[in-house]
Design a protein around this motif. Structure first.
Motif, PDB file in Angstrom:
ATOM      1  N   ALA A 155       0.827  -1.215   0.000  1.00  0.00           N
ATOM      2  CA  ALA A 155       0.000   0.000   0.000  1.00  0.00           C
ATOM      3  C   ALA A 155       0.857   1.259   0.000  1.00  0.00           C
ATOM      4  CB  ALA A 155      -0.932  -0.005   1.209  1.00  0.00           C
ATOM      5  N   GLU A 156       2.008   1.212   0.679  1.00  0.00           N
ATOM      6  CA  GLU A 156       2.894   2.377   0.727  1.00  0.00           C
ATOM      7  C   GLU A 156       3.492   2.692  -0.647  1.00  0.00           C
ATOM      8  OE1 GLU A 156       5.888   1.534   3.571  1.00  0.00           O
ATOM      9  OE2 GLU A 156       4.471   0.878   5.125  1.00  0.00           O
ATOM     10  N   MET A 157       3.580   1.669  -1.500  1.00  0.00           N
ATOM     11  CA  MET A 157       4.240   1.833  -2.795  1.00  0.00           C
ATOM     12  C   MET A 157       3.265   2.062  -3.945  1.00  0.00           C
ATOM     13  SD  MET A 157       7.419   1.584  -2.053  1.00  0.00           S
ATOM     14  CE  MET A 157       8.547   0.917  -0.831  1.00  0.00           C
ATOM     15  N   LYS A 158       1.995   2.259  -3.641  1.00  0.00           N
ATOM     16  CA  LYS A 158       1.009   2.343  -4.719  1.00  0.00           C
ATOM     17  C   LYS A 158       1.240   3.528  -5.649  1.00  0.00           C
ATOM     18  CE  LYS A 158      -2.432   4.757  -1.860  1.00  0.00           C
ATOM     19  NZ  LYS A 158      -3.818   4.712  -1.337  1.00  0.00           N
ATOM     20  N   ASP A 159       1.890   4.585  -5.168  1.00  0.00           N
ATOM     21  CA  ASP A 159       2.164   5.753  -6.003  1.00  0.00           C
ATOM     22  C   ASP A 159       3.627   5.848  -6.421  1.00  0.00           C
ATOM     23  OD1 ASP A 159      -0.510   6.689  -5.834  1.00  0.00           O
ATOM     24  OD2 ASP A 159      -0.082   7.522  -3.854  1.00  0.00           O
ATOM     25  N   ALA A 160       4.413   4.835  -6.098  1.00  0.00           N
ATOM     26  CA  ALA A 160       5.837   4.861  -6.424  1.00  0.00           C
ATOM     27  C   ALA A 160       6.044   4.686  -7.929  1.00  0.00           C
ATOM     28  CB  ALA A 160       6.570   3.754  -5.671  1.00  0.00           C
ATOM     29  N   THR A 161       7.160   5.238  -8.414  1.00  0.00           N
ATOM     30  CA  THR A 161       7.487   5.117  -9.839  1.00  0.00           C
ATOM     31  C   THR A 161       8.892   4.543  -9.987  1.00  0.00           C
ATOM     32  OG1 THR A 161       8.351   7.383  -9.909  1.00  0.00           O
ATOM     33  CG2 THR A 161       6.036   7.061 -10.510  1.00  0.00           C
ATOM     34  N   ILE A 162       9.113   3.925 -11.126  1.00  0.00           N
ATOM     35  CA  ILE A 162      10.435   3.412 -11.481  1.00  0.00           C
ATOM     36  C   ILE A 162      10.857   4.090 -12.777  1.00  0.00           C
ATOM     37  CG2 ILE A 162      11.731   1.387 -12.273  1.00  0.00           C
ATOM     38  CD1 ILE A 162      10.127  -0.324 -10.394  1.00  0.00           C
ATOM     39  N   MET A 163      12.036   4.708 -12.766  1.00  0.00           N
ATOM     40  CA  MET A 163      12.541   5.393 -13.950  1.00  0.00           C
ATOM     41  C   MET A 163      13.221   4.399 -14.874  1.00  0.00           C
ATOM     42  SD  MET A 163      11.606   8.470 -13.484  1.00  0.00           S
ATOM     43  CE  MET A 163      12.486   9.207 -14.869  1.00  0.00           C
ATOM     44  N   PHE A 164      12.879   4.489 -16.151  1.00  0.00           N
ATOM     45  CA  PHE A 164      13.491   3.620 -17.157  1.00  0.00           C
ATOM     46  C   PHE A 164      13.583   4.386 -18.465  1.00  0.00           C
ATOM     47  CE2 PHE A 164      13.196   0.274 -20.466  1.00  0.00           C
ATOM     48  CZ  PHE A 164      14.376  -0.393 -20.174  1.00  0.00           C
ATOM     49  N   LEU A 165      14.812   4.562 -18.966  1.00  0.00           N
ATOM     50  CA  LEU A 165      15.069   5.289 -20.211  1.00  0.00           C
ATOM     51  C   LEU A 165      14.470   6.696 -20.171  1.00  0.00           C
ATOM     52  CD1 LEU A 165      14.495   2.449 -22.846  1.00  0.00           C
ATOM     53  CD2 LEU A 165      16.668   3.258 -21.910  1.00  0.00           C
ATOM     54  N   GLY A 166      14.579   7.314 -19.021  1.00  0.00           N
ATOM     55  CA  GLY A 166      14.129   8.693 -18.898  1.00  0.00           C
ATOM     56  C   GLY A 166      12.650   8.865 -18.653  1.00  0.00           C
ATOM     57  N   HIS A 167      11.912   7.772 -18.521  1.00  0.00           N
ATOM     58  CA  HIS A 167      10.469   7.855 -18.295  1.00  0.00           C
ATOM     59  C   HIS A 167      10.125   7.200 -16.953  1.00  0.00           C
ATOM     60  CE1 HIS A 167       9.481   9.322 -22.345  1.00  0.00           C
ATOM     61  NE2 HIS A 167      10.416   8.480 -22.790  1.00  0.00           N
ATOM     62  N   GLY A 168       9.142   7.756 -16.275  1.00  0.00           N
ATOM     63  CA  GLY A 168       8.681   7.193 -15.016  1.00  0.00           C
ATOM     64  C   GLY A 168       7.476   6.290 -15.227  1.00  0.00           C
ATOM     65  N   TYR A 169       7.512   5.092 -14.646  1.00  0.00           N
ATOM     66  CA  TYR A 169       6.417   4.133 -14.771  1.00  0.00           C
ATOM     67  C   TYR A 169       5.888   3.797 -13.377  1.00  0.00           C
ATOM     68  CZ  TYR A 169       8.327   3.466 -19.479  1.00  0.00           C
ATOM     69  OH  TYR A 169       8.781   3.673 -20.761  1.00  0.00           O
ATOM     70  N   GLY A 170       4.578   3.590 -13.282  1.00  0.00           N
ATOM     71  CA  GLY A 170       4.006   3.156 -12.017  1.00  0.00           C
ATOM     72  C   GLY A 170       4.660   1.856 -11.586  1.00  0.00           C
ATOM     73  N   ALA A 171       5.306   1.869 -10.435  1.00  0.00           N
ATOM     74  CA  ALA A 171       6.135   0.734 -10.024  1.00  0.00           C
ATOM     75  C   ALA A 171       5.332  -0.563  -9.913  1.00  0.00           C
ATOM     76  CB  ALA A 171       6.817   1.055  -8.697  1.00  0.00           C
ATOM     77  N   LEU A 172       4.187  -0.514  -9.235  1.00  0.00           N
ATOM     78  CA  LEU A 172       3.412  -1.739  -9.030  1.00  0.00           C
ATOM     79  C   LEU A 172       2.800  -2.233 -10.336  1.00  0.00           C
ATOM     80  CD1 LEU A 172       1.701  -1.164  -5.576  1.00  0.00           C
ATOM     81  CD2 LEU A 172       3.913  -2.179  -6.126  1.00  0.00           C
ATOM     82  N   ASN A 173       2.377  -1.309 -11.205  1.00  0.00           N
ATOM     83  CA  ASN A 173       1.877  -1.729 -12.515  1.00  0.00           C
ATOM     84  C   ASN A 173       2.973  -2.418 -13.317  1.00  0.00           C
ATOM     85  OD1 ASN A 173      -0.974  -1.112 -13.167  1.00  0.00           O
ATOM     86  ND2 ASN A 173      -0.415   0.959 -12.549  1.00  0.00           N
ATOM     87  N   LEU A 174       4.181  -1.874 -13.278  1.00  0.00           N
ATOM     88  CA  LEU A 174       5.297  -2.459 -14.018  1.00  0.00           C
ATOM     89  C   LEU A 174       5.641  -3.844 -13.474  1.00  0.00           C
ATOM     90  CD1 LEU A 174       7.541  -2.181 -16.132  1.00  0.00           C
ATOM     91  CD2 LEU A 174       8.955  -1.092 -14.369  1.00  0.00           C
ATOM     92  N   ILE A 175       5.737  -3.943 -12.148  1.00  0.00           N
ATOM     93  CA  ILE A 175       6.064  -5.236 -11.539  1.00  0.00           C
ATOM     94  C   ILE A 175       5.008  -6.284 -11.885  1.00  0.00           C
ATOM     95  CG2 ILE A 175       6.191  -6.445  -9.315  1.00  0.00           C
ATOM     96  CD1 ILE A 175       7.578  -3.909  -8.215  1.00  0.00           C
TER      97      ILE A 175
END
Length: 645
Positions: A204-224
């Motif tokens: 729940a704490e990570m629901k708004d977290a992002t992961i940067m990849f090639l200069g773009h930010g992606y929703g971390a949990l969606n990506l995982i």
């Protein structure tokens, strides 16, 4: 020794005995060891089922510390919560039936000890997967079932088709596993842990977290979740990575039953359900899973209605039913998905082993066009195949009715275009499922015999060692849904599942399914009955009509019969270019450039120089004197040049 340890490691012990000492103890000894230990494992699993699910004693048994490196700490542990215990029970009971069935089915095979060792090792790998306490251990079991599926599908390695099917299954699963591996890495990058309890506690704490990849930010949990689902698509044969599943029929029939009913193909469903606390926050990925599951169920059903190989029809029905499970997961109906996995394991294993009984009776024949009129010859198999088909078609009172219909009701209850799209695809697939199930029954057991007289004279019922497992599975197909409906998805579901499945407030689609319109709830059964009646009319009354329909709609029939040309498209877009690139790198890159300029080129130059130098060896003294004089002149010239500079 604790029950959970025996339940998981008894099959491994059986595999070791049969694999290492099979030649000393013989085939009978190997069968006795593996079947006895598998029966012990199943007995322990049933005892754990009662303890964990009804007496509410979930627990985790830590065996040892496996990895400790910096922030990465992984234990080797056996997690027996409600979800794991359901899976362990399903895997061990079905595998036990398959082991005993194999005694009769593989009686004339020359490598029975090796076969039983593979079966037991396959079961152990699946048990390690479902009892994993962390993603690393899950990955270990995941790769284990992939390896064992390769060995079992290609068990009859004298057949080229079996070898090709094994390689195809291995390669297609590696594609999915690459996504799973990336998902594990992304999970560790975000959570700094691969332990389930830690991940779930902090999701729940990570629901708004992002992961940067090639200069773009992606929703971390969606990506995982997307990456993990790619792995699930490979193992559970979802549309796009499904082409290995029907070819897996090249393995012995007990292998087909084990892979398609309770083990490998259900691994993806289990993994998504296990990660439900993370998937609940990945809404976009769940929408994609819903659509993909609906498309898989529909496409697989359209292919199944045109096939003639009895095992291939059942294989595509497996793919279709897996689609149902996934679009249940997509709408947060995790308990419904696992309930369908539970009931499906019994009736699908029953159908596969029943088809094996038919093939055994027909002397190895699998083409339904060469069968017919078998119900008098093998009446017990006939009745059991009816039970499996009734459950598969979702006819009331049979197991499939309780689980499959609830999935469709949950999808209808979920608000959104993706869920409604999946619902209608599921209803269409329900009609086709009933149709091809009874098409199989009527073509195989009814009508005039289409086999030659010699074959029909030798048709016989299977021995008791093959029939008894069918009766066990038949009981599950008849009563499994009715007996466990209340606990899996009924009013006792919260106490039954405990904290092993997680659903956000507002996403309780299983509960919401109780309030949908009556027509939406009854539609799946109605179309199922219509499908049976249509099959009866076409294959019992107007028997010449199917051929005329196929001819009238030849392009459509060819599309479906050729499996939507997925294999041909993949061959053209993937295999052929890969071979061209590989040949170019081999012949030009490696052969002409690397070897040509490297070791081969140097060797050739040395050999050429040596051949030319050998011409100096003429045998004339004045030639040698001249050569010595030229050498002295060259040496003195070089010396003077060096001194002056």
């Amino acid at each position: 020794m604790q029950l959970e340890t025996v339940a998981v490691f008894a099959p491994l012990l059986g595999a070791a005995i049969a694999g290492l000492f099979g030649k000393k103890i013989g085939d009978k000894g190997a069968n006795f060891a593996t079947c006895t230990l598998m029966l012990v494992s199943a007995g322990c699993a049933v005892a754990l089922f009662r303890d964990v699910l009804f007496l509410h004693h979930p627990h985790t048994a830590t065996l040892l510390t496996w990895i400790s490196s910096g922030a990465l700490k992984v234990d080797w542990a056996l997690r027996f919560d409600q979800l794991a215990t359901v899976m362990v029970t399903v895997v061990t009971v079905v595998s036990c039936c398959v082991h005993f069935y194999s005694i009769g089915y593989m009686a004339h095979d020359k490598a029975r000890a090796r076969f039983t060792a593979y079966l037991s090792l396959f079961t152990f790998a699946m048990l390690m997967l479902v009892t994993a306490d962390n993603l690393v251990q899950l990955f270990f079991g995941w790769e284990g079932v992939g390896l064992m599926s390769y060995l079992l599908i290609g068990f009859w390695n004298g057949k080229e088709s079996a070898n090709n099917a094994a390689i195809k299954a291995f390669v297609m699963n590696r594609i999915g596993d690459f996504g799973l591996a990336l998902g594990l890495m992304a999970t560790f990058f975000l959570f700094k842990s691969l332990n389930f309890d830690y991940i779930f506690a902090h999701a729940a704490e990570m629901k708004d977290a992002t992961i940067m990849f090639l200069g773009h930010g992606y929703g971390a949990l969606n990506l995982i979740c997307a990456l993990l689902f790619v792995g699930a698509m490979g193992k559970s044969a979802q549309l796009g990575l499904h082409t290995w599943l029907p070819d897996a029929m090249e393995g012995p029939t007990p292998v087909s039953a084990l892979i398609h009913a309770a083990t490998m193909v259900t691994a993806g469903v289990f993994m998504v359900a296990r990660m439900s606390p993370v998937y609940e926050y990945a809404v976009q990925v769940r929408m994609f899973i819903t659509v993909m599951g609906g498309l898989t169920a529909f496409v697989a059903a359209t292919i199944a209605i045109t096939q003639f190989d009895i095992k291939r029809v059942i294989a595509y029905s497996t793919m279709s039913q897996l689609g149902y499970m996934f679009f249940a997961l997509g709408v947060s109906a995790y308990s419904a998905a696992i309930f369908h996995l539970f009931t499906h394991a019994f009736f699908k294993a029953l159908l596969f082993l029943g088809s094996g009984s038919v093939i055994h009776a027909m002397g190895g024949e699998q083409d339904m066009r060469k069968m017919g009129g078998l119900y008098k010859k093998i009446p017990q198999t006939y009745v059991l195949m009816w039970i499996g088909s009734l459950a598969l078609a979702g006819i009331p009172l049979f197991a499939g009715y309780y689980s499959k219909d609830l999935i469709l009701e949950a999808d209808f209850a979920k608000v959104g275009d993706a869920a409604r799209f999946a619902y209608w695809l599921g209803v269409a697939a329900a009609f086709m499922t009933a149709f091809y199930s009874w098409r199989m029954i009527f073509m195989t057991f009814h009508g005039k015999p289409r086999a030659d007289k010699h074959t029909m004279d030798h048709v016989h019922e299977s021995p008791p060692v093959m029939l008894v497992p069918l009766y066990v599975l038949g009981a599950g197909a008849m009563f499994g849904g009715w007996a466990f409906h209340r606990f899996f998805v009924g009013d006792a579901r919260q106490a039954f599942w405990g904290k092993s499945l997680f659903v956000l407030k507002g996403d309780h689609t299983v509960a919401m399914a109780e309030n949908i319109p009556a027509w939406a709830a009854h539609a799946p059964v109605a179309v199922g009955v219509i499908g049976i009646l249509v099959a009866f009319w076409l294959y019992m009354k107007a028997t010449k009509l199917p051929a005329k329909i196929a001819k009238a709609f030849k392009p459509l029939h060819s599309l479906l019969f050729n499996k939507w040309y997925f294999d041909e498209i993949y061959h053209a877009l993937g295999v052929v270019p890969a071979f061209i690139i590989g040949r170019a790198l081999w012949k030009t890159g490696d052969g002409k450039i690397i070897d040509g300029l490297g070791p081969d080129g140097v060797a050739k130059a040395v050999a050429g120089g040596a051949r030319k130098a050998s011409k100096i060896e003429t045998g004339y003294i004045y030639h040698y004197a001249f050569a010595m004089l030229a050498g002295v002149v060259a040496f003195i010239t070089a010396y003077i040049f060096c001194v002056q500079n």
